[in-house]
Design a protein around this motif. Structure first.
Motif, PDB file in Angstrom:
ATOM      1  N   GLU A 194      -5.813  -1.766 -30.709  1.00 39.12           N
ATOM      2  CA  GLU A 194      -6.133  -1.709 -29.996  1.00 39.12           C
ATOM      3  C   GLU A 194      -7.375  -0.342 -30.312  1.00 39.12           C
ATOM      4  O   GLU A 194      -8.184  -0.454 -29.778  1.00 39.12           O
ATOM      5  N   ARG A 195      -7.528   0.421 -31.181  1.00 35.33           N
ATOM      6  CA  ARG A 195      -8.819   1.123 -31.013  1.00 35.33           C
ATOM      7  C   ARG A 195     -10.454   0.798 -31.902  1.00 35.33           C
ATOM      8  O   ARG A 195     -10.509   0.722 -30.823  1.00 35.33           O
ATOM      9  N   TYR A 196      -9.491  -0.153 -32.493  1.00 33.70           N
ATOM     10  CA  TYR A 196     -11.339  -1.356 -32.944  1.00 33.70           C
ATOM     11  C   TYR A 196     -11.570  -2.143 -30.777  1.00 33.70           C
ATOM     12  O   TYR A 196     -12.336  -1.711 -31.216  1.00 33.70           O
ATOM     13  N   GLU A 197     -10.031  -2.605 -30.585  1.00 39.76           N
ATOM     14  CA  GLU A 197     -10.487  -3.075 -29.589  1.00 39.76           C
ATOM     15  C   GLU A 197     -11.592  -2.351 -28.610  1.00 39.76           C
ATOM     16  O   GLU A 197     -12.691  -2.447 -28.125  1.00 39.76           O
ATOM     17  N   ARG A 198     -10.842  -0.448 -28.239  1.00 40.20           N
ATOM     18  CA  ARG A 198     -11.846   0.089 -27.205  1.00 40.20           C
ATOM     19  C   ARG A 198     -13.411   0.307 -28.363  1.00 40.20           C
ATOM     20  O   ARG A 198     -13.692   1.035 -26.965  1.00 40.20           O
ATOM     21  N   GLY A 210      -3.073   4.750 -30.463  1.00 38.16           N
ATOM     22  CA  GLY A 210      -2.883   3.365 -30.552  1.00 38.16           C
ATOM     23  C   GLY A 210      -3.147   2.776 -31.536  1.00 38.16           C
ATOM     24  O   GLY A 210      -3.155   3.646 -32.695  1.00 38.16           O
ATOM     25  N   ASP A 211      -2.277   1.368 -32.334  1.00 37.21           N
ATOM     26  CA  ASP A 211      -2.588   0.864 -33.467  1.00 37.21           C
ATOM     27  C   ASP A 211      -4.633   1.057 -33.660  1.00 37.21           C
ATOM     28  O   ASP A 211      -5.044   1.001 -32.945  1.00 37.21           O
ATOM     29  N   ARG A 248      -7.955  -9.405 -34.797  1.00 38.02           N
ATOM     30  CA  ARG A 248      -6.671  -9.930 -35.628  1.00 38.02           C
ATOM     31  C   ARG A 248      -6.153 -10.689 -35.654  1.00 38.02           C
ATOM     32  O   ARG A 248      -4.919 -10.455 -36.364  1.00 38.02           O
ATOM     33  N   SER A 271      -7.961   7.905 -24.088  1.00 39.61           N
ATOM     34  CA  SER A 271      -6.202   7.155 -24.664  1.00 39.61           C
ATOM     35  C   SER A 271      -6.046   6.882 -25.874  1.00 39.61           C
ATOM     36  O   SER A 271      -5.882   6.784 -26.847  1.00 39.61           O
ATOM     37  N   THR A 282     -15.174  -2.618 -27.330  1.00 38.28           N
ATOM     38  CA  THR A 282     -15.954  -2.568 -26.244  1.00 38.28           C
ATOM     39  C   THR A 282     -16.973  -1.534 -25.337  1.00 38.28           C
ATOM     40  O   THR A 282     -18.087  -2.215 -24.939  1.00 38.28           O
ATOM     41  N   ILE A 285     -12.546  -9.810 -31.194  1.00 35.27           N
ATOM     42  CA  ILE A 285     -11.424  -9.488 -30.974  1.00 35.27           C
ATOM     43  C   ILE A 285     -10.800 -10.299 -31.921  1.00 35.27           C
ATOM     44  O   ILE A 285      -9.560  -9.897 -32.557  1.00 35.27           O
TER      45      ILE A 285
END
Length: 190
Positions: free
Chosen positions: A78-82, A74-75, A177, A71, A85, A173
């Protein structure tokens, strides 16, 4: 083929015995490879370990790239979260590689520790790219985030606590943030 099998066997043997307690014979038995084949590929146990470190690192970084590729957009947060993870999932699923990179590397000696430092800088570059960090402050924040990530995940990995990585994920995360909101990463943040 033998090289990769021996590298995996090295990592797997160290889960049970640690670097110091793992012998070349342990690796040979796990890999099903002859001593002659081992010494055609490697000069020593350390040489095999260093190659296994490279393989393990590529495996883990590949999983981060896969997570970022899914996907695509993303901001940055969001990219960091992916990315984080994907990294933590890879650690859980590739436990021998995780232990090799995060725990046993320190027992392998100065050459391995120096290489670990270089790999830490690679992770800093990944953080900077994912978060769009700019300027000295942004790059320093990424270097600190990379070091903190390594320190936070090493504990659960050293204690064989895969579930402990889930708590680390939430901490990282939440922290990113908060940092993002402060504008510490540079242009585009805040």
């Amino acid at each position: 083929m033998h090289r990769e099998r021996l590298c995996r066997a090295m990592a797997e043997a160290m889960v049970e015995k640690g670097y110091v307690g793992t012998s070349v014979e342990d690796v040979l038995k796990r890999a099903g490879v002859s001593r002659l084949s081992f010494y055609r590929l490697f000069d020593s146990k350390l040489d095999c370990f260093m190659t296994a470190l490279e393989y393990s690192t590529e495996l883990l970084l590949g999983r981060v790239a896969q997570a970022l590729g899914r996907s695509g957009g993303g901001d940055p947060v969001e990219r960091y979260e992916r990315a984080v993870t994907g990294y933590l999932d890879a650690l859980k699923e590739e436990w021998p590689a995780a232990r090799l990179c995060l725990v046993e590397v320190y027992a392998a000696g100065p050459e391995a520790v120096a290489r670990r430092g270089e790999l830490q800088e690679t992770m800093t570059a990944v953080h900077a790219d994912v978060l769009g960090a700019t300027g000295e402050q942004g790059l320093l924040a990424c270097r600190m985030l990379s070091a903190a990530t390594g320190a936070l995940v090493s504990g659960p990995v050293a204690q064989n606590d895969r579930e402990g990585l889930d708590a680390v994920r939430l901490q990282l995360i939440a922290h990113v943030r908060a940092l993002w909101g402060s504008g510490v990463f540079g242009a585009g943040a805040g």
